[in-house]
Design a protein around this motif. Structure first.
Motif, PDB file in Angstrom:
ATOM      1  N   PRO A 144      95.818 -39.831 -24.697  1.00 50.50           N
ATOM      2  CA  PRO A 144      95.337 -39.589 -23.324  1.00 50.50           C
ATOM      3  C   PRO A 144      96.451 -39.505 -22.293  1.00 50.50           C
ATOM      4  O   PRO A 144      96.362 -38.710 -21.360  1.00 50.50           O
ATOM      5  N   ASP A 145      97.505 -40.315 -22.443  1.00 54.39           N
ATOM      6  CA  ASP A 145      98.547 -40.318 -21.418  1.00 54.39           C
ATOM      7  C   ASP A 145      99.684 -39.335 -21.722  1.00 54.39           C
ATOM      8  O   ASP A 145     100.739 -39.394 -21.106  1.00 54.39           O
ATOM      9  N   ARG A 146      99.452 -38.420 -22.670  1.00 55.98           N
ATOM     10  CA  ARG A 146     100.427 -37.363 -22.920  1.00 55.98           C
ATOM     11  C   ARG A 146      99.787 -35.976 -22.870  1.00 55.98           C
ATOM     12  O   ARG A 146     100.476 -34.969 -22.697  1.00 55.98           O
ATOM     13  N   GLU A 147      98.458 -35.905 -22.996  1.00 56.13           N
ATOM     14  CA  GLU A 147      97.808 -34.613 -23.182  1.00 56.13           C
ATOM     15  C   GLU A 147      98.058 -33.659 -22.026  1.00 56.13           C
ATOM     16  O   GLU A 147      98.315 -32.461 -22.234  1.00 56.13           O
ATOM     17  N   ALA A 148      98.002 -34.158 -20.789  1.00 53.65           N
ATOM     18  CA  ALA A 148      98.227 -33.268 -19.642  1.00 53.65           C
ATOM     19  C   ALA A 148      99.638 -32.699 -19.666  1.00 53.65           C
ATOM     20  O   ALA A 148      99.851 -31.532 -19.296  1.00 53.65           O
ATOM     21  N   ARG A 149     100.607 -33.482 -20.132  1.00 50.00           N
ATOM     22  CA  ARG A 149     101.991 -32.994 -20.209  1.00 50.00           C
ATOM     23  C   ARG A 149     102.143 -31.999 -21.359  1.00 50.00           C
ATOM     24  O   ARG A 149     102.924 -31.039 -21.261  1.00 50.00           O
ATOM     25  N   VAL A 150     101.409 -32.189 -22.440  1.00 48.90           N
ATOM     26  CA  VAL A 150     101.411 -31.194 -23.515  1.00 48.90           C
ATOM     27  C   VAL A 150     100.800 -29.889 -23.013  1.00 48.90           C
ATOM     28  O   VAL A 150     101.293 -28.795 -23.311  1.00 48.90           O
ATOM     29  N   ASP A 151      99.712 -30.004 -22.242  1.00 46.26           N
ATOM     30  CA  ASP A 151      99.110 -28.806 -21.639  1.00 46.26           C
ATOM     31  C   ASP A 151     100.141 -28.039 -20.815  1.00 46.26           C
ATOM     32  O   ASP A 151     100.218 -26.803 -20.875  1.00 46.26           O
TER      33      ASP A 151
END
Length: 369
Positions: free
Chosen positions: A201-208
């Protein structure tokens, strides 16, 4: 302190990297300590399917003790089993029994036994403590002989001292050249840019932003996604999802694409000085690494020469577009030379040994400033 220690280590898993991003770190540290003559017992719970997804057998450089992942009595018996060790380590993120173990291991302290909390996710722990003054871990921190972390630099050191730690020292991720090294390319992993990481959850936006946006900007390029949890995620047509990648395939995954990407979790990027294990795995395979920007990266790899740094998905796309195979190989080989010279687990084990013996523990000087 005895020159050769008996060490008891309570952590997530040594034998399985399944939903266990710290596996490479634990293996590197423990193997290097063994090489220096220390004896390690590694206590890990049977939890989260890790024992069913082992990627190594019990090694000859550690005694692995697996205990049931349910029932407090089993965990308490393991703590008692560790009594008499010279050094007892409670690592963060065991996943089960964490609160119990954090308190119980402190009962093992004595004239011949030091007890250390080893935080493999210090930003998350510190954020949790800041958000909850009633968290019972507040009362335990000052009781540990020392807090070790696998990243965070001065921001983490100062934050831990503010919550009462007697001392806090980063023991950074590194390379184990016996397990992560250059190999030949593997057709399964052919791509222009690869990213390997579990969906969190705390990495997904950065992967996006750093991976999927870059893929969307370069529809003619091939992107490769590895790691657990990405099934069901909407992906650009040029992204191939291959799921969990066992550690035996990490070298080929890192070496085969033209470049590979590191994406930090939110908290790691915010605190800085937190190179992920993937950074050193990639460098150890002589891969051309592109990383999201975070403070302190230059202490480990030189931007532009040994690593490419990006502030956004647009910059990742620009790096991929500008690269060719020759330039990528030059960057990867420079990174490989750097980590062999300065950032192996043998370096980290020597640092830990010096620290426990009261000698100066060598680290990048900027971190200590």
């Amino acid at each position: 302190m005895n020159s050769k220690m008996n060490i008891s280590f309570f952590a997530s898993s040594l034998v399985s990297a399944y939903w266990n991003g710290a596996a490479t770190y634990y293996r590197g540290i423990v193997r290097a300590l063994h090489a220096r003559g220390h004896r390690v017992r590694f206590y890990e719970p049977d939890a989260f399917g890790r024992q069913q997804h082992r990627d190594i057998d019990d090694p000859d450089w550690a005694e692995v003790i697996v205990y049931p992942g349910e029932g407090d009595a089993h965990a308490r018996r393991m703590v008692e089993h560790a009594r008499g060790a010279d050094l007892v380590v409670k690592a963060s993120g065991v996943g089960v029994f964490d609160a119990l173990l954090e308190e119980a291991v402190l009962d093992l302290q004595g004239p011949g036994t030091r007890v250390v909390f080893w935080d493999v996710d210090a930003p998350a722990t510190l954020d949790r403590l800041q958000a909850n003054p009633a968290d019972p871990f507040h009362a335990l921190v000052p009781r540990y002989d020392m807090v070790l972390t696998y990243g965070g630099g001065d921001p983490v050191v100062q934050a831990y001292r503010r919550v009462g730690a007697r001392d806090c020292v980063p023991i950074y991720n590194a390379l184990d050249p016996s397990t992560h090294h250059p190999v030949g390319p593997d057709p399964r992993f052919e791509a222009d840019l690869g990213f390997l990481g579990n969906r969190l959850p705390d990495r997904e936006a950065r992967v996006d932003e750093f991976f999927l946006r870059a893929a969307g900007l370069l529809p003619a390029r091939r992107f490769l996604l590895g790691g657990s949890g990405w099934d069901g995620k909407t992906l650009p047509a040029n992204v191939r999802n291959i799921g969990h990648v066992y550690t035996a395939d990490h070298n080929a995954f890192n070496r085969t694409p033209m470049a590979v990407l590191n994406v930090s979790r939110d908290s790691m990027a915010r605190y800085g000085f937190s190179p992920a294990t993937r950074v050193f795995e990639a460098a150890g395979a002589a891969a051309c690494l592109v990383t999201d920007a975070w403070e302190g990266v230059e202490l480990f790899l030189e931007p532009g020469k040994e690593v490419l740094v990006a502030e956004s998905g647009d910059e990742v796309a620009a790096h991929v577009q500008a690269l060719d195979a020759r330039a990528a190989r030059r960057i990867g080989e420079a990174a490989y030379r750097r980590v062999l010279a300065e950032h192996t687990y043998a370096h980290r084990a020597a640092q830990l040994e010096a620290l426990l013996e009261g000698r100066d523990a060598a680290q990048p000087q900027e971190v200590l400033a």
